[in-house]
Design a protein around this motif. Structure first.
Motif, PDB file in Angstrom:
ATOM      1  N   THR A  72       2.019 -32.893  -4.924  1.00 11.53           N
ATOM      2  CA  THR A  72       3.156 -32.517  -4.085  1.00 11.53           C
ATOM      3  C   THR A  72       2.708 -31.622  -2.928  1.00 11.53           C
ATOM      4  O   THR A  72       3.109 -31.826  -1.779  1.00 11.53           O
ATOM      5  CB  THR A  72       4.229 -31.804  -4.925  1.00 11.53           C
ATOM      6  N   GLU A  73       1.847 -30.659  -3.237  1.00  8.21           N
ATOM      7  CA  GLU A  73       1.351 -29.741  -2.209  1.00  8.21           C
ATOM      8  C   GLU A  73       0.582 -30.494  -1.115  1.00  8.21           C
ATOM      9  O   GLU A  73       0.822 -30.282   0.075  1.00  8.21           O
ATOM     10  CB  GLU A  73       0.436 -28.706  -2.871  1.00  8.21           C
TER      11      GLU A  73
ATOM     12  N   GLU B   5       0.730 -33.778  -0.411  1.00  7.48           N
ATOM     13  CA  GLU B   5       1.599 -34.716   0.298  1.00  7.48           C
ATOM     14  C   GLU B   5       2.513 -34.007   1.280  1.00  7.48           C
ATOM     15  O   GLU B   5       2.767 -34.517   2.369  1.00  7.48           O
ATOM     16  CB  GLU B   5       2.401 -35.546  -0.698  1.00  7.48           C
ATOM     17  N   ASN B   6       3.016 -32.836   0.910  1.00  7.10           N
ATOM     18  CA  ASN B   6       3.872 -32.079   1.827  1.00  7.10           C
ATOM     19  C   ASN B   6       3.106 -31.627   3.061  1.00  7.10           C
ATOM     20  O   ASN B   6       3.647 -31.609   4.165  1.00  7.10           O
ATOM     21  CB  ASN B   6       4.484 -30.868   1.124  1.00  7.10           C
ATOM     22  N   LYS B   7       1.857 -31.268   2.866  1.00  7.61           N
ATOM     23  CA  LYS B   7       1.063 -30.744   3.975  1.00  7.61           C
ATOM     24  C   LYS B   7       0.418 -31.847   4.818  1.00  7.61           C
ATOM     25  O   LYS B   7       0.409 -31.767   6.045  1.00  7.61           O
ATOM     26  CB  LYS B   7      -0.022 -29.813   3.417  1.00  7.61           C
TER      27      LYS B   7
ATOM     28  N   THR C   3       0.205 -38.933   2.356  1.00  8.03           N
ATOM     29  CA  THR C   3      -0.307 -39.617   1.173  1.00  8.03           C
ATOM     30  C   THR C   3      -1.719 -40.154   1.415  1.00  8.03           C
ATOM     31  O   THR C   3      -2.097 -40.476   2.536  1.00  8.03           O
ATOM     32  CB  THR C   3       0.606 -40.793   0.777  1.00  8.03           C
TER      33      THR C   3
ATOM     34  N   LYS D 240       0.527 -39.484   7.321  1.00  5.60           N
ATOM     35  CA  LYS D 240       1.893 -38.959   7.404  1.00  5.60           C
ATOM     36  C   LYS D 240       2.541 -39.668   8.577  1.00  5.60           C
ATOM     37  O   LYS D 240       2.016 -39.618   9.693  1.00  5.60           O
ATOM     38  CB  LYS D 240       1.880 -37.451   7.603  1.00  5.60           C
TER      39      LYS D 240
END
Length: 70
Positions: free
Chosen positions: A18-19, A21-23, A26, A53
């Motif tokens: 999650t960390e 992918e948020n930054k 994928t 992204k």
């Protein structure tokens, strides 16, 4: 092999997935990576995959695998 290891890691540590992918987006495992070998006698390989992204490369993730690819 790196992709499988990475996915297993993300299953064990979903907060890391999650960390990342948020930054950065994928990891795109569809893209072939160039295997970069180590020095003579070193059977490890360094692999690179892009992170996307919104369809754009935002980072590169790398991993080292051994000769047995495990």
């Amino acid at each position: 092999p790196f992709g499988n290891s990475m996915l297993a890691y993300f299953e064990k540590y979903p907060e890391k997935k999650t960390e990342l992918e948020n930054k950065y987006g994928t990891v795109d495992l569809r893209v072939s990576s160039q295997d970069i070998g180590g020095d003579e006698g070193d059977n490890r390989k360094l692999l690179f995959f892009p992170m996307l992204k919104d369809g754009k490369v935002t980072a590169v993730i790398a991993g080292v695998i051994n000769a047995e690819r495990d």
